[in-house]
Design a protein around this motif. Structure first.
Motif, short mmCIF file in Angstrom:
data_model
loop_
_atom_site.label_atom_id
_atom_site.label_comp_id
_atom_site.label_asym_id
_atom_site.label_seq_id
_atom_site.Cartn_x
_atom_site.Cartn_y
_atom_site.Cartn_z
N UNK A 123 0.81 -1.21 0.00
CA UNK A 123 0.00 0.00 0.00
C UNK A 123 0.85 1.26 0.00
N UNK A 124 0.25 2.35 -0.48
CA UNK A 124 0.98 3.60 -0.68
C UNK A 124 1.49 4.19 0.64
N UNK A 125 0.63 4.24 1.65
CA UNK A 125 0.99 4.95 2.88
C UNK A 125 2.19 4.32 3.57
N UNK A 126 2.15 3.00 3.77
CA UNK A 126 3.27 2.35 4.45
C UNK A 126 4.52 2.39 3.59
N UNK A 127 4.38 2.18 2.29
CA UNK A 127 5.54 2.25 1.40
C UNK A 127 6.14 3.65 1.41
N UNK A 128 5.29 4.65 1.46
CA UNK A 128 5.76 6.05 1.50
C UNK A 128 6.57 6.29 2.78
N UNK B 173 13.55 6.11 5.33
CA UNK B 173 14.79 5.39 5.13
C UNK B 173 15.16 4.47 6.27
N UNK B 174 14.19 4.16 7.14
CA UNK B 174 14.52 3.35 8.31
C UNK B 174 14.61 1.86 7.93
N UNK B 175 15.38 1.14 8.71
CA UNK B 175 15.59 -0.29 8.51
C UNK B 175 14.72 -1.06 9.51
N UNK B 176 13.98 -2.04 9.04
CA UNK B 176 13.08 -2.82 9.90
C UNK B 176 13.56 -4.26 9.98
N UNK B 177 13.18 -4.93 11.07
CA UNK B 177 13.57 -6.33 11.21
C UNK B 177 12.54 -7.24 10.54
N UNK B 178 12.81 -8.53 10.59
CA UNK B 178 11.97 -9.49 9.87
C UNK B 178 10.55 -9.54 10.42
N UNK B 179 10.39 -9.45 11.73
CA UNK B 179 9.05 -9.52 12.31
C UNK B 179 8.21 -8.32 11.90
N UNK B 180 8.80 -7.13 11.89
CA UNK B 180 8.06 -5.95 11.44
C UNK B 180 7.71 -6.08 9.96
N UNK C 71 7.11 -8.83 8.44
CA UNK C 71 5.98 -9.77 8.37
C UNK C 71 4.67 -9.07 8.74
N UNK C 72 4.69 -8.23 9.75
CA UNK C 72 3.49 -7.51 10.16
C UNK C 72 2.97 -6.63 9.03
N UNK C 73 3.86 -6.06 8.24
CA UNK C 73 3.47 -5.18 7.14
C UNK C 73 3.04 -5.95 5.90
N UNK C 74 3.29 -7.26 5.87
CA UNK C 74 2.97 -8.04 4.69
C UNK C 74 4.09 -8.08 3.67
N UNK C 75 5.28 -7.62 4.04
CA UNK C 75 6.42 -7.69 3.13
C UNK C 75 6.89 -9.13 2.99
N UNK C 76 6.96 -9.84 4.11
CA UNK C 76 7.32 -11.26 4.07
C UNK C 76 6.14 -12.09 4.53
N UNK C 77 6.07 -13.30 4.03
CA UNK C 77 4.98 -14.21 4.37
C UNK C 77 5.23 -14.90 5.70
N UNK C 78 6.48 -15.34 5.91
CA UNK C 78 6.83 -16.06 7.12
C UNK C 78 8.23 -15.65 7.57
N UNK C 79 8.51 -15.86 8.87
CA UNK C 79 9.84 -15.64 9.44
C UNK C 79 10.29 -16.95 10.07
#
Length: 266
Positions: free
Chosen positions: A165-170, A176-183, A185-193
């Motif tokens: 989605x636009x808002x989260x991607x924006x 420019x922040x770096x997120x971990x795998x669990x975050x 997953x919460x955003x739907x970037x990864x399916x599983x950790x």
């Protein structure tokens, strides 16, 4: 079987209809610029489409990183892919890293990114070009271009907003922040950790299950899934009808139906 391409900075294996492409420049954290990885990825994408023995493509990285994206030392030195005036840099992007999204968008089989470690900048975008992402707990994700005073020049802004989605991607792109795998997953970037030692086993399980499906119908289904994103419903249904006609006339359809009937009779 189509002959496997000769790769320079990556490794390719094929087992049970699952092809695995491993980015193998861990000395530079699998940077996509300043290496031969762009050419290697494109060669594999083209080979997969020509090889009927492949039903799934897995992309992962060797060493501690999935991919660090662009080579920051080359940026600092204004060298390599980042040398020259506006016209030269622009042409190098079009003839270089921008070939990756175009090539992967044309891959006919499902792509799974096994994100073993940090996926940063263009490395993050590479992961987002896959159909499915499974991440190690050691993975990190960052759309960090603005931190370096540049924009996502490889199409990252196109892929991520369609994914989450636009808002989260924006927010991720502009902060420019770096997120971990669990975050992620919460955003739907990864399916599983997964735990790091279980990553490739889990990806292999998923890839093997998909690869066990009728191969021609699998490729047509991926085409439909992609085309559904940009096609009006009526036109899409017309396409579904044609593709279904193709499937009903393929031997693999009758084989699958007969196998199902045998299973039901037991």
């Amino acid at each position: 079987m189509s002959q496997q391409p000769q790769l320079t900075d990556a490794r390719l294996s094929l087992e049970g209809r699952v092809a695995t492409l491993t980015l193998d420049r861990h000395d530079v954290r699998n940077a996509l610029t300043g290496t031969a990885l762009v050419d290697d990825i494109i060669a594999v994408a083209q080979w997969v489409n020509a090889c009927d023995d492949v039903s799934v493509l897995v992309i992962t990285g060797a060493g501690s990183a999935f991919s660090a994206g662009g080579n920051v030392k080359d940026m600092a030195n204004r060298g390599g892919d980042f040398a020259g005036d506006v016209a030269e840099v622009s042409a190098r992007y079009r003839r270089g890293i921008q070939r990756i999204p175009l090539a992967l968008a044309e891959v006919e089989v499902p792509i799974i990114a096994a994100v073993n470690g940090p996926a940063i900048g263009a490395g993050f975008d590479l992961a987002n070009m896959a159909d499915i992402r499974i991440a190690s707990r050691k993975a990190k994700f960052g759309e960090t271009f603005l931190n370096l005073g540049i924009i996502p020049g490889d199409g990252g802004a196109w892929f991520m907003q369609r994914l989450i989605g636009y808002q989260r991607a924006f927010e991720l792109t502009l902060s420019g922040r770096v997120i971990d795998a669990e975050e992620a997953r919460e955003y739907g970037i990864v399916l599983e950790v997964c735990d790091p030692e279980a990553l490739m086993e889990r990806v292999g399980e998923l890839a093997t299950r998909i690869a066990a499906q009728p191969p021609k119908a699998t490729r047509l289904t991926k085409r439909l899934m992609k085309m559904a994103q940009r096609t009006e419903l009526k036109d899409f249904l017309d396409l579904c009808a044609v593709f279904q006609g193709v499937c009903h006339n393929e031997p693999e359809h009758l084989e699958a139906v007969n196998a199902m009937l045998e299973k039901m009779a037991k």
